[in-house]
Design a protein around this motif. Structure first.
Motif, PDB file in Angstrom:
ATOM      1  N   LEU A  27       0.828  -1.204   0.000  1.00  0.00           N
ATOM      2  CA  LEU A  27       0.000   0.000   0.000  1.00  0.00           C
ATOM      3  C   LEU A  27       0.867   1.260   0.000  1.00  0.00           C
ATOM      4  CD1 LEU A  27      -3.269   0.841   1.343  1.00  0.00           C
ATOM      5  CD2 LEU A  27      -1.451   2.071   2.496  1.00  0.00           C
ATOM      6  N   ALA A  31       1.125   4.025  -3.048  1.00  0.00           N
ATOM      7  CA  ALA A  31       0.809   5.429  -2.767  1.00  0.00           C
ATOM      8  C   ALA A  31       2.008   6.324  -3.098  1.00  0.00           C
ATOM      9  CB  ALA A  31       0.387   5.593  -1.305  1.00  0.00           C
ATOM     10  N   ILE A  36      -2.063   4.832  -6.347  1.00  0.00           N
ATOM     11  CA  ILE A  36      -3.297   4.971  -5.578  1.00  0.00           C
ATOM     12  C   ILE A  36      -3.206   6.280  -4.809  1.00  0.00           C
ATOM     13  CG2 ILE A  36      -3.771   2.481  -5.381  1.00  0.00           C
ATOM     14  CD1 ILE A  36      -2.680   2.609  -2.508  1.00  0.00           C
ATOM     15  N   ALA A  37      -4.359   6.836  -4.480  1.00  0.00           N
ATOM     16  CA  ALA A  37      -4.385   8.113  -3.756  1.00  0.00           C
ATOM     17  C   ALA A  37      -5.698   8.220  -2.986  1.00  0.00           C
ATOM     18  CB  ALA A  37      -4.246   9.277  -4.737  1.00  0.00           C
ATOM     19  N   LYS A  38      -5.771   9.242  -2.170  1.00  0.00           N
ATOM     20  CA  LYS A  38      -7.000   9.583  -1.457  1.00  0.00           C
ATOM     21  C   LYS A  38      -7.434  10.975  -1.900  1.00  0.00           C
ATOM     22  CE  LYS A  38      -6.010   7.112   2.853  1.00  0.00           C
ATOM     23  NZ  LYS A  38      -5.923   7.266   4.311  1.00  0.00           N
ATOM     24  N   ASN A  45     -10.596   5.406   2.372  1.00  0.00           N
ATOM     25  CA  ASN A  45     -10.366   4.625   1.161  1.00  0.00           C
ATOM     26  C   ASN A  45      -9.448   5.322   0.168  1.00  0.00           C
ATOM     27  OD1 ASN A  45     -12.173   2.435   1.820  1.00  0.00           O
ATOM     28  ND2 ASN A  45     -13.827   3.892   1.533  1.00  0.00           N
ATOM     29  N   PHE A  46      -8.704   4.513  -0.565  1.00  0.00           N
ATOM     30  CA  PHE A  46      -7.880   4.972  -1.674  1.00  0.00           C
ATOM     31  C   PHE A  46      -8.649   4.727  -2.966  1.00  0.00           C
ATOM     32  CE2 PHE A  46      -4.770   4.176   1.589  1.00  0.00           C
ATOM     33  CZ  PHE A  46      -3.743   5.058   1.338  1.00  0.00           C
ATOM     34  N   TYR A  47      -8.228   5.381  -4.035  1.00  0.00           N
ATOM     35  CA  TYR A  47      -8.731   5.075  -5.365  1.00  0.00           C
ATOM     36  C   TYR A  47      -7.524   4.848  -6.280  1.00  0.00           C
ATOM     37  CZ  TYR A  47      -7.603   9.916  -6.552  1.00  0.00           C
ATOM     38  OH  TYR A  47      -6.929  11.101  -6.748  1.00  0.00           O
ATOM     39  N   THR A  49      -5.428   5.713  -9.371  1.00  0.00           N
ATOM     40  CA  THR A  49      -5.223   6.888 -10.223  1.00  0.00           C
ATOM     41  C   THR A  49      -5.105   6.457 -11.688  1.00  0.00           C
ATOM     42  OG1 THR A  49      -2.821   6.764 -10.073  1.00  0.00           O
ATOM     43  CG2 THR A  49      -3.966   8.054  -8.352  1.00  0.00           C
TER      44      THR A  49
END
Length: 71
Positions: A27, A31, A36-38, A45-47, A49
Motif C-alpha cells: 500500500l 501510494a 493509488i491516492a485519497k 479509502n484509496f482510489y 489513479t
C-alpha cells in the motif's frame, strides 16, 4: 527441513485481502508511486489513479474485475 523453510516471511490474508506488514508495504509503495491516492488525507479509502491504471495493467492485473464505486 532446511533453515530457509523455517524462516519464510508471511504473506498474510485478511478476509480476501493481503494483510500484515506485506500489505502495508505494498500500500505504501503504490501510494508513493502515485498509483493509488485519497481525495483527502483523512479519507479511509484509496482510489486507483490514471497512472495506477496504466501501471497495474502493465503488471498483468485485470482491473475490470474491480467495480467502480463512489468514494
Amino acid at each position: 527441513m532446511n533453515e530457509k523453510s523455517n524462516t519464510r516471511k508471511p504473506a498474510k490474508m485478511c478476509y480476501e485481502h493481503i494483510g500484515g506488514k506485506l500489505g502495508q508495504l505494498i500500500l505504501e509503495n503504490f501510494a508513493d508511486k502515485g498509483w493509488i491516492a485519497k481525495n483527502k488525507p483523512t479519507d479511509k479509502n484509496f482510489y486507483i489513479t490514471d497512472l495506477g491504471q496504466t501501471e497495474f495493467v502493465k503488471l498483468g492485473i485485470d482491473l475490470s474485475q474491480i467495480k467502480s464505486e463512489a468514494l
